[in-house]
Design a protein around this motif. Structure first.
Motif, PDB file in Angstrom:
ATOM      1  N   LYS A 154      11.199 -72.192  51.215  1.00 54.94           N
ATOM      2  CA  LYS A 154      10.967 -70.832  51.474  1.00 54.94           C
ATOM      3  C   LYS A 154      10.104 -70.613  52.906  1.00 54.94           C
ATOM      4  CE  LYS A 154       8.152 -68.326  49.704  1.00 54.94           C
ATOM      5  NZ  LYS A 154       7.229 -68.404  50.877  1.00 54.94           N
ATOM      6  N   THR A 155       9.044 -71.382  52.971  1.00 59.07           N
ATOM      7  CA  THR A 155       7.856 -71.046  54.173  1.00 59.07           C
ATOM      8  C   THR A 155       8.559 -71.809  55.241  1.00 59.07           C
ATOM      9  OG1 THR A 155       6.163 -71.385  52.536  1.00 59.07           O
ATOM     10  CG2 THR A 155       5.740 -71.637  55.034  1.00 59.07           C
ATOM     11  N   VAL A 165       5.213 -59.202  63.237  1.00 58.34           N
ATOM     12  CA  VAL A 165       4.161 -59.372  62.459  1.00 58.34           C
ATOM     13  C   VAL A 165       4.589 -60.032  61.163  1.00 58.34           C
ATOM     14  CG1 VAL A 165       2.173 -58.702  61.314  1.00 58.34           C
ATOM     15  CG2 VAL A 165       2.555 -57.775  63.587  1.00 58.34           C
ATOM     16  N   VAL A 166       3.953 -61.418  60.484  1.00 57.29           N
ATOM     17  CA  VAL A 166       4.401 -61.763  59.407  1.00 57.29           C
ATOM     18  C   VAL A 166       3.311 -61.381  58.325  1.00 57.29           C
ATOM     19  CG1 VAL A 166       4.766 -63.747  58.017  1.00 57.29           C
ATOM     20  CG2 VAL A 166       5.729 -63.569  60.517  1.00 57.29           C
ATOM     21  N   VAL A 167       3.593 -60.850  56.988  1.00 60.76           N
ATOM     22  CA  VAL A 167       2.702 -60.616  56.059  1.00 60.76           C
ATOM     23  C   VAL A 167       2.734 -61.788  54.895  1.00 60.76           C
ATOM     24  CG1 VAL A 167       1.547 -59.153  54.540  1.00 60.76           C
ATOM     25  CG2 VAL A 167       2.329 -58.285  56.383  1.00 60.76           C
ATOM     26  N   SER A 168       2.095 -62.669  54.967  1.00 62.80           N
ATOM     27  CA  SER A 168       2.274 -64.008  53.935  1.00 62.80           C
ATOM     28  C   SER A 168       1.335 -64.020  52.829  1.00 62.80           C
ATOM     29  CB  SER A 168       2.121 -65.240  54.843  1.00 62.80           C
ATOM     30  OG  SER A 168       2.257 -66.256  53.872  1.00 62.80           O
ATOM     31  N   MET A 169       2.142 -64.055  51.471  1.00 61.57           N
ATOM     32  CA  MET A 169       1.400 -64.041  50.127  1.00 61.57           C
ATOM     33  C   MET A 169       1.219 -65.375  49.656  1.00 61.57           C
ATOM     34  SD  MET A 169       2.493 -61.585  46.917  1.00 61.57           S
ATOM     35  CE  MET A 169       3.880 -62.353  46.664  1.00 61.57           C
ATOM     36  N   LEU A 204       8.859 -55.106  63.920  1.00 58.50           N
ATOM     37  CA  LEU A 204       9.453 -55.657  62.643  1.00 58.50           C
ATOM     38  C   LEU A 204       8.224 -56.480  62.053  1.00 58.50           C
ATOM     39  CD1 LEU A 204      12.048 -56.430  61.011  1.00 58.50           C
ATOM     40  CD2 LEU A 204      12.271 -58.403  62.287  1.00 58.50           C
ATOM     41  N   VAL A 205       8.405 -56.141  60.682  1.00 61.34           N
ATOM     42  CA  VAL A 205       7.514 -56.935  59.775  1.00 61.34           C
ATOM     43  C   VAL A 205       8.184 -57.886  58.765  1.00 61.34           C
ATOM     44  CG1 VAL A 205       5.442 -56.621  58.164  1.00 61.34           C
ATOM     45  CG2 VAL A 205       5.848 -54.888  60.153  1.00 61.34           C
ATOM     46  N   LEU A 206       7.895 -58.845  58.657  1.00 59.75           N
ATOM     47  CA  LEU A 206       8.348 -60.170  57.763  1.00 59.75           C
ATOM     48  C   LEU A 206       7.405 -60.130  56.645  1.00 59.75           C
ATOM     49  CD1 LEU A 206      10.249 -63.351  59.036  1.00 59.75           C
ATOM     50  CD2 LEU A 206       9.059 -62.978  56.851  1.00 59.75           C
ATOM     51  N   PHE A 207       7.894 -60.151  55.466  1.00 58.40           N
ATOM     52  CA  PHE A 207       6.997 -60.179  54.492  1.00 58.40           C
ATOM     53  C   PHE A 207       7.371 -61.701  53.429  1.00 58.40           C
ATOM     54  CE2 PHE A 207       6.337 -55.713  54.793  1.00 58.40           C
ATOM     55  CZ  PHE A 207       4.987 -55.437  54.609  1.00 58.40           C
ATOM     56  N   ASP A 208       6.676 -62.519  53.539  1.00 62.05           N
ATOM     57  CA  ASP A 208       6.736 -63.730  52.942  1.00 62.05           C
ATOM     58  C   ASP A 208       6.227 -63.788  51.571  1.00 62.05           C
ATOM     59  OD1 ASP A 208       7.415 -66.459  52.532  1.00 62.05           O
ATOM     60  OD2 ASP A 208       5.595 -67.024  53.759  1.00 62.05           O
ATOM     61  N   GLY A 209       7.283 -64.089  50.713  1.00 64.81           N
ATOM     62  CA  GLY A 209       6.705 -64.248  49.297  1.00 64.81           C
ATOM     63  C   GLY A 209       6.128 -65.343  48.841  1.00 64.81           C
ATOM     64  N   SER A 210       5.749 -65.830  47.568  1.00 66.48           N
ATOM     65  CA  SER A 210       4.978 -66.747  47.037  1.00 66.48           C
ATOM     66  C   SER A 210       5.481 -67.532  46.000  1.00 66.48           C
ATOM     67  CB  SER A 210       3.656 -66.493  46.771  1.00 66.48           C
ATOM     68  OG  SER A 210       2.988 -67.459  46.153  1.00 66.48           O
ATOM     69  N   GLY A 211       6.334 -68.630  46.005  1.00 60.65           N
ATOM     70  CA  GLY A 211       6.941 -69.216  44.721  1.00 60.65           C
ATOM     71  C   GLY A 211       8.026 -68.416  44.229  1.00 60.65           C
TER      72      GLY A 211
END
Length: 333
Positions: free
Chosen positions: A126-127, A144-148, A226-233
């Motif tokens: 995913k990353t 902008v990326v928002v990474s969790m 645009l904002v890209l939200f990155d999940g976690s697992g």
């Protein structure tokens, strides 16, 4: 106020028994959807509410606020029940039964164009997909990326400049997590990245605690296009994005990755990307299963490449990939 409910029923239960239960339970039942077992039903079976032949139409026509499952084996076994739960959660409704309750993850509205990239677990690539998407999308727009992540900072942290090796080593020596996803994305994509953290992950992807809401507000203040939200697992960022990409390891068991509440992840995604779809591994079975749930399914493989010119240098390559992939990487590099 009593919730308007759609009942899921089956013909194995006699109609008077079901009708009595509908009158007893603390819901305002507006309709019932018959799942099966009709061979035992009398033609004059009366449940006291309208019968809806299709689940989705019943939800559309009757304005249900919750779905209550009064069925049982043999009409509805565990796999079928989890698939139904996923369909209901994808409609944004709770799904309850005699000894269980599933609620859809609470996703906060977000005012800007947004894309979520989520996974079905750890080590699915995913990353890597997030960094690749950020590089491509950041070429011609303010991104902008928002990474969790599970090792993210206690307060949302903005990384505006791609960190170099020295900066990452300094973080590590200070006791910080220097391999957090947001640092990887910032280093490889070269776009502003906000690091957030989360704890816990539910069956449908909800998190117990996170600071992603604060990270989302920070992203808005940067005025991106645009904002890209990155999940976690397998956990979802608690933000309602306009589009969603689901990343799946093609070597995962199709029964698991498209079953349970992973079906919910497929139902709510606009694109499914199957990574590690190596020739001869039988990934096509997973593709076929995913195609029944999601509108678009694409398969790909992942190969490492240097982020900078390393010609003539002695290089060590470290990877979390399984040993079975080492030969492929060695040949590629």
């Amino acid at each position: 106020m009593t919730q308007r409910a759609l009942a899921l029923i089956d013909g194995e239960h006699y109609a008077p028994v079901v009708r009595a239960a509908l009158e007893e339970l603390p819901y305002d039942f507006v309709a019932a959807h018959l799942l099966g077992g009709t061979e035992k039903l009398r033609e004059d079976a009366d449940y006291g509410v309208p019968l809806a032949p299709e689940l989705d139409r019943a939800l559309d026509d009757h304005g249900a606020e919750i779905v209550v499952d009064l069925s049982d084996e043999p009409v509805l076994g565990p796999p079928e029940r989890m698939r139904l739960a996923s369909r209901v959660l994808a409609r944004g409704l709770p799904y309850v039964g005699a000894d269980f309750r599933f609620d859809p993850p609470e996703l906060a509205p977000f005012p800007l164009p947004s894309l979520g990239i989520v996974g079905t677990g750890k080590r699915v690539g995913k990353t890597a997909i997030t960094a690749h998407a950020a590089r491509l999308l950041g070429r011609d727009r303010r991104l902008v990326v928002v990474s969790m992540g599970r090792g993210g900072p206690p307060e949302p942290e903005l990384m505006e400049v791609a960190p170099d090796v020295e900066a990452l080593l300094e973080l590590s020596r200070s006791g910080r997590h220097a391999a957090s996803d947001y640092l990887e994305t910032a280093a490889l994509a070269g776009v502003p990245t906000i690091g957030c953290r989360r704890c816990g992950g539910g069956l449908a992807g909800a998190v117990f605690a996170s600071n992603v809401h604060e990270g989302a507000r920070m992203a808005v203040e940067l005025e991106p296009e645009l904002v890209l939200f990155d999940g976690s697992g397998a956990a979802l960022p608690p933000i309602e994005t306009r589009r969603r990409i689901l990343v799946v390891n093609a070597q995962q068991d199709p029964v698991v990755v498209t079953g349970y509440l992973n079906a919910y992840r497929h139902f709510t995604s606009d694109l499914v990307v199957l990574t590690m779809a190596e020739a001869g591994t039988g990934w096509e079975d997973l593709r076929d299963a995913a195609t029944e749930l999601a509108p678009v399914v694409l398969a790909t493989v992942l190969r490492p490449r240097p982020a900078a010119d390393v010609s003539g240098r002695r290089v060590a390559f470290f990877s979390t990939a399984p040993e079975s992939a080492h030969g492929l990487f060695e040949q590629h590099l």
